[in-house]
Design an enzyme around this catalytic site. Structure first.
Site, PDB file in Angstrom:
ATOM      1  N   HIS A 104       0.300  13.194  -8.220  1.00  0.00           N
ATOM      2  CA  HIS A 104      -0.931  14.424  -7.312  1.00  0.00           C
ATOM      3  C   HIS A 104      -0.163  15.392  -6.808  1.00  0.00           C
ATOM      4  CE1 HIS A 104      -4.341  12.551  -6.737  1.00  0.00           C
ATOM      5  NE2 HIS A 104      -3.637  11.704  -7.169  1.00  0.00           N
ATOM      6  N   ASP A 105       1.496  15.115  -6.874  1.00  0.00           N
ATOM      7  CA  ASP A 105       1.739  16.964  -6.910  1.00  0.00           C
ATOM      8  C   ASP A 105       2.734  16.957  -8.189  1.00  0.00           C
ATOM      9  OD1 ASP A 105       3.908  18.744  -5.159  1.00  0.00           O
ATOM     10  OD2 ASP A 105       5.421  17.383  -5.181  1.00  0.00           O
ATOM     11  N   ASP A 145      -9.375   3.151  -1.590  1.00  0.00           N
ATOM     12  CA  ASP A 145     -10.188   2.986  -0.733  1.00  0.00           C
ATOM     13  C   ASP A 145     -11.083   4.947  -0.444  1.00  0.00           C
ATOM     14  OD1 ASP A 145      -8.595   1.174   0.723  1.00  0.00           O
ATOM     15  OD2 ASP A 145      -6.835   2.794   1.164  1.00  0.00           O
ATOM     16  N   THR A 194      -3.454  -8.165  -9.951  1.00  0.00           N
ATOM     17  CA  THR A 194      -2.228  -8.500  -9.308  1.00  0.00           C
ATOM     18  C   THR A 194      -1.636  -7.413  -8.726  1.00  0.00           C
ATOM     19  OG1 THR A 194      -1.417  -8.478 -12.107  1.00  0.00           O
ATOM     20  CG2 THR A 194      -1.567 -10.465 -10.970  1.00  0.00           C
ATOM     21  N   GLU A 245       1.444  -1.345  -0.109  1.00  0.00           N
ATOM     22  CA  GLU A 245       0.269   0.236  -0.289  1.00  0.00           C
ATOM     23  C   GLU A 245       0.653   1.445   0.351  1.00  0.00           C
ATOM     24  OE1 GLU A 245      -2.639   0.023   3.475  1.00  0.00           O
ATOM     25  OE2 GLU A 245      -3.577   1.924   2.020  1.00  0.00           O
ATOM     26  N   SER A 251       4.861  20.746  -2.767  1.00  0.00           N
ATOM     27  CA  SER A 251       3.465  20.983  -2.053  1.00  0.00           C
ATOM     28  C   SER A 251       2.877  20.809  -1.770  1.00  0.00           C
ATOM     29  CB  SER A 251       3.044  22.599  -3.138  1.00  0.00           C
ATOM     30  OG  SER A 251       1.902  22.230  -4.306  1.00  0.00           O
TER      31      SER A 251
HETATM   32  C1  HEM Z   1      -6.706   9.732 -15.739  1.00  0.00           C
HETATM   33  C2  HEM Z   1      -6.205  10.090 -14.818  1.00  0.00           C
HETATM   34  C3  HEM Z   1      -5.463   9.746 -13.462  1.00  0.00           C
HETATM   35  C4  HEM Z   1      -7.280   9.546 -12.290  1.00  0.00           C
HETATM   36  C5  HEM Z   1      -8.585   9.629 -12.578  1.00  0.00           C
HETATM   37  C6  HEM Z   1      -6.748   8.553 -11.401  1.00  0.00           C
HETATM   38  C7  HEM Z   1      -7.695   8.524 -10.546  1.00  0.00           C
HETATM   39  C8  HEM Z   1      -7.457   7.475  -9.434  1.00  0.00           C
HETATM   40  C9  HEM Z   1      -8.750   6.705  -8.592  1.00  0.00           C
HETATM   41  C10 HEM Z   1      -9.818   7.115  -8.303  1.00  0.00           C
HETATM   42  C11 HEM Z   1      -7.427   5.920  -7.289  1.00  0.00           C
HETATM   43  C12 HEM Z   1      -8.498   5.318  -5.833  1.00  0.00           C
HETATM   44  C13 HEM Z   1      -7.545   6.319  -5.266  1.00  0.00           C
HETATM   45  C14 HEM Z   1      -8.537   5.638  -3.780  1.00  0.00           C
HETATM   46  O1  HEM Z   1      -9.910   5.825  -3.226  1.00  0.00           O
HETATM   47  O2  HEM Z   1      -7.650   5.664  -2.929  1.00  0.00           O
HETATM   48  C15 HEM Z   1      -6.226   6.178  -7.505  1.00  0.00           C
HETATM   49  C16 HEM Z   1      -5.781   5.076  -7.231  1.00  0.00           C
HETATM   50  C17 HEM Z   1      -4.047   5.058  -8.185  1.00  0.00           C
HETATM   51  N1  HEM Z   1      -2.945   5.967  -8.603  1.00  0.00           N
HETATM   52 FE1  HEM Z   1      -4.383   6.504 -10.228  1.00  0.00          FE
HETATM   53  N2  HEM Z   1      -5.448   7.941 -11.826  1.00  0.00           N
HETATM   54  C18 HEM Z   1      -5.309   9.107 -12.616  1.00  0.00           C
HETATM   55  C19 HEM Z   1      -3.615   8.793 -12.798  1.00  0.00           C
HETATM   56  C20 HEM Z   1      -2.679   7.966 -12.618  1.00  0.00           C
HETATM   57  C21 HEM Z   1      -1.358   8.479 -12.703  1.00  0.00           C
HETATM   58  C22 HEM Z   1      -0.691   8.922 -13.730  1.00  0.00           C
HETATM   59  C23 HEM Z   1      -0.939   8.196 -12.171  1.00  0.00           C
HETATM   60  C24 HEM Z   1       1.207   7.827 -11.108  1.00  0.00           C
HETATM   61  C25 HEM Z   1       1.495   8.050 -12.184  1.00  0.00           C
HETATM   62  C26 HEM Z   1      -1.757   7.329 -10.726  1.00  0.00           C
HETATM   63  C27 HEM Z   1      -1.661   6.185  -9.415  1.00  0.00           C
HETATM   64  C28 HEM Z   1      -2.198   5.475  -9.140  1.00  0.00           C
HETATM   65  C29 HEM Z   1      -1.664   4.521  -7.759  1.00  0.00           C
HETATM   66  C30 HEM Z   1      -0.515   4.272  -7.725  1.00  0.00           C
HETATM   67  C31 HEM Z   1      -2.663   4.178  -6.771  1.00  0.00           C
HETATM   68  C32 HEM Z   1      -3.371   3.431  -6.339  1.00  0.00           C
HETATM   69  C33 HEM Z   1      -3.092   4.171  -4.567  1.00  0.00           C
HETATM   70  C34 HEM Z   1      -3.079   3.033  -3.443  1.00  0.00           C
HETATM   71  O3  HEM Z   1      -3.283   1.538  -4.113  1.00  0.00           O
HETATM   72  O4  HEM Z   1      -3.310   2.981  -2.632  1.00  0.00           O
HETATM   73  N3  HEM Z   1      -3.423   7.871 -11.627  1.00  0.00           N
HETATM   74  N4  HEM Z   1      -6.566   7.105  -8.655  1.00  0.00           N
END
Ligand code: HEM
Ligand SMILES: *[C@@H]1O[C@H](CO)[C@@H](O)[C@H](O)[C@H]1NC(C)=O
Ligand SMILES: *[C@@H]1O[C@H](CO)[C@@H](O)[C@H](O)[C@H]1NC(C)=O
Ligand SMILES: *[C@@H]1O[C@H](CO)[C@@H](O)[C@H](O)[C@H]1NC(C)=O
Length: 364
Positions: free
Chosen positions: A70-71, A207, A221, A59, A97
């Site tokens: 996000h940064d 989450d 996976t 995690e 930031s």
């Molecule tokens: C089109 C743009 C994107 C959208 C709309 C999006 C949206 C989301 C959402 C809603 C989650 C779930 C968060 C939660 O409920 O805890 C998530 C998780 C995640 N996102 Fe994105 N994301 C986007 C792009 C990216 C990019 C560009 C990266 C990294 C380069 C990224 C990496 C991750 C990772 C690693 C997680 C998993 C976090 C965890 O398992 O705790 N995302 N994303």
């Protein structure tokens, strides 16, 4: 005469042979090509043990990868042109930031990121490195712990001075594809590069979209940086994994797996579907493109010529279990919603065995 003529050759040979000793002895068991990289070996040892539970792709690694985005994406030439955000030429971006200004983790798109920021910050302070550097470093180390993961470039030397990002710059899962592509284009990414960035969702879980099912992953996976995410998002959606339909959620292919509306739509949009499909049978391509686009993202708002390349500190990930994604148990090719019109769908096999079969295990 003869000896004199040899001197240039001899000194050249000496320079070549002497090159390795130009490495700085960090005094912590490591040699670095630049002494300013030394501190990052200390940070590496510390976070692998005390943040990533001994080098896991769990995690904290997932959240650290999410935090790099996000940064960095708090960067907008469009807002700068309107005089609303940015300093000197651009401003914002991968500047730390989100760690310096707690208000950024209250933005809807960053729900839950206050936790990882809170976990990371003491390490950044202890090692006296800038927040912007630390966030990109932790993301790169975290994802290197995932089997088949990328070895991301890491440049050090971002200023610790940052600018609070306005709300609204980070895409939401309920945003339409047009809106996401426009926002990402403003930050400098093509539609194909948005797909490349979304390879991150192969090591991801949610989450906060459905809070009743903590840790439900986006593919079967979530500890492997494999291509499963790209095939599983194309399967016909049949059910919601948790408490019905939530904002930003669409039907997923099987219990336990969460599908974001944005991932489903980008997988099927004519502007992005072929890039999406291209990774299904080519994990290596997926990793190469992810490394390339992450190198770009990590320096948004920064002048890379002023940074020092400390990529050597990033661990070499374990190789991927497979180059080609498979169809999860109980699914066949008829369940795939083929969305790339001009390239045939790749040949993939059915689930190879119980080890990777569904039902999926929660990521955390
Ligand atoms: C089109 C743009 C994107 C959208 C709309 C999006 C949206 C989301 C959402 C809603 C989650 C779930 C968060 C939660 O409920 O805890 C998530 C998780 C995640 N996102 Fe994105 N994301 C986007 C792009 C990216 C990019 C560009 C990266 C990294 C380069 C990224 C990496 C991750 C990772 C690693 C997680 C998993 C976090 C965890 O398992 O705790 N995302 N994303
Ligand atoms: C970075 O800035 C924060 C305040 O936002 C401060 O607490 C921290 O000590 C600074 N770190 C460095 C390395 O200057
Ligand atoms: C921490 O880093 C800042 C900025 O790089 C520097 O001015 C300061 O002397 C450092 N503090 C310590 C205790 O090393
Ligand atoms: C599902 O959501 C509904 C409506 O918000 C709520 O009343 C119900 O208690 C929730 N069920 C679970 C299992 O959380």
């Amino acid at each position: 005469m003869f000896a004199k003529a040899l001197i240039p050759f001899l000194s050249l040979a000496l320079i070549v042979r002497a090159a390795p000793s130009h490495k700085s002895d960090c005094g912590n068991g490591h040699l670095a090509s630049n002494s300013q990289c030394c501190v990052w070996y200390d940070v590496l040892d510390d976070i692998q043990t005390n943040l990533f539970d001994g080098g896991e792709c769990g995690e904290e690694a997932h959240e650290s990868l999410r935090l790099t985005f996000h940064d960095a994406i708090g960067f907008s030439p469009a807002l700068f042109r309107e005089g609303k955000f940015g300093q000197v030429l651009h401003g914002g971006g991968a500047d730390g930031s989100i760690m310096a200004f707690p208000i950024e983790t209250t933005f809807k798109a960053s729900a839950g990121l206050d936790e990882i920021v809170g976990e990371q910050k003491p390490f950044a302070l202890k090692h006296n490195v800038s927040f912007g550097d630390f966030i990109q470093f932790a993301g790169a180390v975290g994802v290197s712990n995932c089997r088949g993961g990328p070895r991301l470039q890491f440049l050090a030397g971002r200023s610790n001075h940052s600018q609070v990002s306005p709300d609204g710059l980070i895409p939401l899962p309920e945003d339409p594809v047009d809106k996401i592509l426009a926002r990402m284009a403003d930050a400098g990414f093509s539609p194909a590069e948005v797909v490349d960035l979304l390879a991150s969702h192969t090591v991801a879980a949610q989450d906060h979209v459905d809070p009743t099912i903590h840790g439900s992953p986006f593919d079967s996976t979530p500890s492997d940086f494999d291509a499963q995410f790209f095939v599983e998002t194309l399967l016909k959606g049949v059910a919601f994994p948790g408490n019905g339909s939530n904002v930003g959620e669409v039907l997923s292919p099987y219990p336990g797996e969460m599908r974001l509306q944005s991932d489903a739509a980008i997988a099927r949009d004519p502007r992005t579907a072929c890039e999406w499909q291209s990774f299904i049978a080519n994990q290596e391509l997926m990793v190469r493109k992810f490394e390339k686009v992450m190198a770009k993202m990590a320096v948004l708002g920064q002048d890379p010529r002023k940074l020092i390349d400390c990529s050597e500190v990033i661990p070499v990930p374990k190789p991927a279990a497979s180059q080609v994604a498979h169809l999860p148990a109980g699914k066949n090719l008829k369940d795939i919603q083929v969305s790339c019109k001009h390239i045939p769908f790749p040949t993939i096999k059915a689930d190879p065995g119980p080890e990777t079969s569904i039902p999926v295990v929660p990521a955390s």
